[in-house]
Write an enzyme that holds these catalytic residues in place. Structure first.
Site, short mmCIF file in Angstrom:
data_model
loop_
_atom_site.label_atom_id
_atom_site.label_comp_id
_atom_site.label_asym_id
_atom_site.label_seq_id
_atom_site.Cartn_x
_atom_site.Cartn_y
_atom_site.Cartn_z
N GLU A 1 7.68 80.48 70.25
CA GLU A 1 7.50 80.13 69.10
C GLU A 1 6.36 80.85 68.13
OE1 GLU A 1 7.10 75.81 69.39
OE2 GLU A 1 9.39 75.46 69.50
N ARG B 1 2.58 77.53 80.31
CA ARG B 1 3.92 76.75 79.94
C ARG B 1 5.25 77.55 80.07
NH1 ARG B 1 4.06 74.79 74.47
NH2 ARG B 1 4.55 72.43 75.16
N ARG C 1 19.78 78.74 74.66
CA ARG C 1 18.35 78.35 74.97
C ARG C 1 18.09 77.39 76.05
NH1 ARG C 1 14.80 75.25 70.12
NH2 ARG C 1 13.27 74.18 72.02
N ASP D 1 14.11 70.51 74.72
CA ASP D 1 12.57 70.24 74.11
C ASP D 1 12.55 68.71 73.81
OD1 ASP D 1 10.38 70.43 72.81
OD2 ASP D 1 11.13 71.07 71.24
N GLU E 1 7.95 62.33 69.15
CA GLU E 1 8.37 63.54 68.18
C GLU E 1 9.93 63.09 67.78
OE1 GLU E 1 7.79 67.40 69.36
OE2 GLU E 1 8.94 68.30 67.65
N TRP F 1 17.04 78.08 65.76
CA TRP F 1 16.21 77.57 66.82
C TRP F 1 16.86 77.46 68.02
CZ3 TRP F 1 11.02 77.35 66.44
CH2 TRP F 1 10.49 77.44 65.10
O1 GCW Z 1 8.79 70.34 70.31
C1 GCW Z 1 8.24 71.67 69.82
C2 GCW Z 1 7.41 70.85 68.86
C3 GCW Z 1 6.54 71.88 68.44
C4 GCW Z 1 5.47 72.17 69.71
C5 GCW Z 1 6.27 72.72 70.84
C6 GCW Z 1 5.82 73.00 71.97
C7 GCW Z 1 3.24 72.55 70.02
O2 GCW Z 1 8.37 70.50 67.67
O3 GCW Z 1 5.53 70.97 67.52
O4 GCW Z 1 4.34 72.98 69.31
O5 GCW Z 1 7.56 72.01 70.90
O6 GCW Z 1 5.95 72.17 72.86
O7 GCW Z 1 5.12 73.95 72.27
#
Ligand code: GCW
Length: 549
Positions: free
Chosen positions: A283, A316, A333, A362, A390, A538
């Site tokens: 990202e 990570r 992805r 995610d 989230e 994304w």
């Molecule tokens: O889920 C996504 C989130 C981002 C987050 C990213 C991550 C910290 O929308 O806000 O960034 O994952 O885990 O790096």
């Protein structure tokens, strides 16, 4: 400072007030003795005294400098034969002393004493008969961690309970007492590590490893007496930002030397820092890909700078292409983390750990388990969960995640035959690992009740209990939490437990049913939207239509 009634969370010992057991404890307990004068032993003394007086309603307890026959509670390192105990494990055992009961808390370490103390208080909150207490426990996971996504300006990425409890306008907050209260809450669950800043490390947070080391030191001093080590999220491109180097190439000798020197400066201030946490090539964060290097090159370079200090580098695996064309059916992805990291299995140094999100996408409401679990055989690894809601209702909706986490932890990878479950991999019981464990993105903020929605406290509690012992059932954790928070009213217990335990599936049904992910509004991720992410960059496509799911 205004504190909500639910500010105390599950350490609400006064709830026991009307319970018959509290009256018995009042008669049975009148003195404590804590041996040891290290910082954690002082916390043990405080917590024991405070917990017992709140529980029994007695103003104070006699403090004995040495254990006596009539001392009600003794806490001391190695007081009992500690056979079978790991360093952080403990024994809490009651014995008859004349016509009284004496409880002994013993551990090989001060930290274990602290955990034993809270375990003892938990027994009392549950109303258990003092004489029946006989516990020997070891943590199942070595690393029991939380990640804060707090920014230095006081905002929190994906925070739903107010602003940061650590930072405000690029300084530490004034209310350091609240941070200490937070440390207590975490210690009561056995959390032993926290990363104190967002993995998206912006310009200002990059300075945490240099001119703002003072604030890291202040935080470390607050958390240390509660047995909690700090980790710093670092910017992979720090040598460029902080020292004007032209590259952050992990194989460049100047870059390597810069990290060695800088890490030494950090450890000079905070000798017991846990280590660094890195989000790289993800990202739009910088990383080794820019220099044609792989993630083992990047992680090992940092690991080697940390090694002399016993530090750990957590890297990570959330690495994927966030600039995809939705018409491109080749780039998947869901495979990205696997494709990037599986080929590197065995190439990471022994103080490097990979941090893997529970699912391949995610933190969706429901996801399969990441295929890296069970495939990475020669790599230290920890699981990353998301407590902050989230994608699961942002702490305005009730969505209790313990049942979700239980499913993940109990998932059988069959990596070494049946029984190779995720929780065993994390505990280091399936593959040989020098470090292992579990982490999660936390859900707290400056709201009076810490978590926005009061019932969201249960997610933090449940996570901590599972990090300590993933074999606890969702029902047991839920009962414990409800009683510790709201007291022993049967109707409350029954109603709240039921609401919590059913809420994840209910949330799934009204937002993203049938196993389909990403049906939420882009950006803020609140509220259902069937095609919300379908035509974006994304890589977040469910591709469900009138023909197929
Ligand atoms: O889920 C996504 C989130 C981002 C987050 C990213 C991550 C910290 O929308 O806000 O960034 O994952 O885990 O790096």
């Amino acid at each position: 400072m205004v504190r909500n009634v639910d500010y105390k969370c599950w350490l609400n010992f006064a709830q026991m007030g009307g319970h018959p057991a509290a009256k018995r404890y009042r008669d049975q307990l009148d003195s404590i003795c804590v041996l040891g004068d290290g910082p954690i032993s002082r916390t043990v003394k405080e917590e024991l005294g405070r917990g017992l007086s709140e529980l029994t309603g007695k103003d104070s307890f006699a403090v004995h400098a040495e254990p006596q026959a009539e001392t009600s509670v003794i806490a001391a390192v190695d007081y009992l034969e500690n056979g079978g105990l790991l360093d952080e494990g403990y024994i809490v055992r009651a014995a008859k002393a004349g016509d009284k009961v004496q409880v002994v808390i013993s551990s090989p370490s001060e930290r274990g004493l602290l955990y034993g103390t809270f375990a003892f208080l938990r027994q009392l909150q549950a109303g258990r008969g003092l004489e029946k207490i006989d516990i020997l426990e070891n943590p199942k996971n070595e690393l029991r961690m939380l990640n804060h996504w707090d920014n230095f300006d006081g905002s929190i990425e994906r925070g739903y309970a107010g602003r940061s409890i650590f930072y405000n306008r690029n300084e530490l907050v004034d209310d350091l007492g609240r941070i200490q209260d937070y440390a207590r809450l975490l210690a009561s669950l056995g959390i032993n590590s926290i990363a104190i800043n967002n993995v998206n490390v912006h310009y200002l947070e990059t300075t945490f490893i240099e001119e703002r080391l003072d604030l890291v030191k202040t935080l470390a001093d607050i958390f240390r007496p509660y047995g909690i080590k700090l980790f710093l999220s670092i910017n992979y491109a720090s040598p460029m930002q902080l020292a004007g180097l032209e590259t952050a190439d992990p194989l460049d000798p100047d870059v390597q030397q810069w990290w060695i020197d800088q890490t030494a400066k950090v450890y000079e201030q905070i000798p017991d820092l846990g280590g660094f946490l890195v989000k790289a090539d993800s990202e739009n964060r910088p990383g080794p890909f820019t220099y044609g290097r792989n993630h083992a090159d990047g992680a090992n370079m940092l690991g080697r700078a940390l090694k002399p200090f016993g530090g750990i580098l957590i890297w990570r695996c959330f690495v994927y292409d966030c600039q995809q064309d939705w018409r491109d059916y080749e780039t998947d992805r869901a495979r990205a983390a696997y494709d990037h990291f599986y080929p590197l299995d065995g190439e990471f140094d022994d103080n490097v750990i990979l941090q893997i999100k529970n699912g391949p996408m995610d933190f969706q409401v429901r996801e399969p388990v990441s295929p890296l679990f069970g495939k990475l055989e020669r790599t230290n690894q920890i699981l990353e969960l998301q407590i902050t809601q989230e994608y699961t209702g942002q702490q305005r909706h009730l969505c209790y995640l313990v049942p979700q986490w239980k499913e993940i932890l109990e998932f059988d990878t069959f990596a070494k035959g049946p029984g190779s479950t995720v929780d065993k991999i994390l505990a280091g019981a399936i593959f040989e690992q020098s470090h292992s464990g579990i982490t999660a993105v936390v859900n707290v903020g400056r709201d009076g009740n810490w978590t926005g929605h009061t019932l969201a406290q249960a997610n933090l509690y449940g996570y901590g209990r599972l990090a300590w012992d993933p074999s606890l059932s969702a029902e047991q954790i839920t009962d414990e939490w409800v009683v510790a928070t709201f007291g022993h009213n049967e109707k409350v217990k029954h109603t709240v437990s039921k609401m919590l335990l059913r809420s994840w599936e209910i949330y799934e049904n009204y937002t993203t049913p049938l196993g389909i992910g990403w049906m939420c509004n882009p950006g803020h991720h609140y509220g259902p939207s069937v095609d919300g992410y379908e035509y974006s960059k994304w890589g977040t496509y469910h591709r469900a239509d009138h023909q197929a799911l």
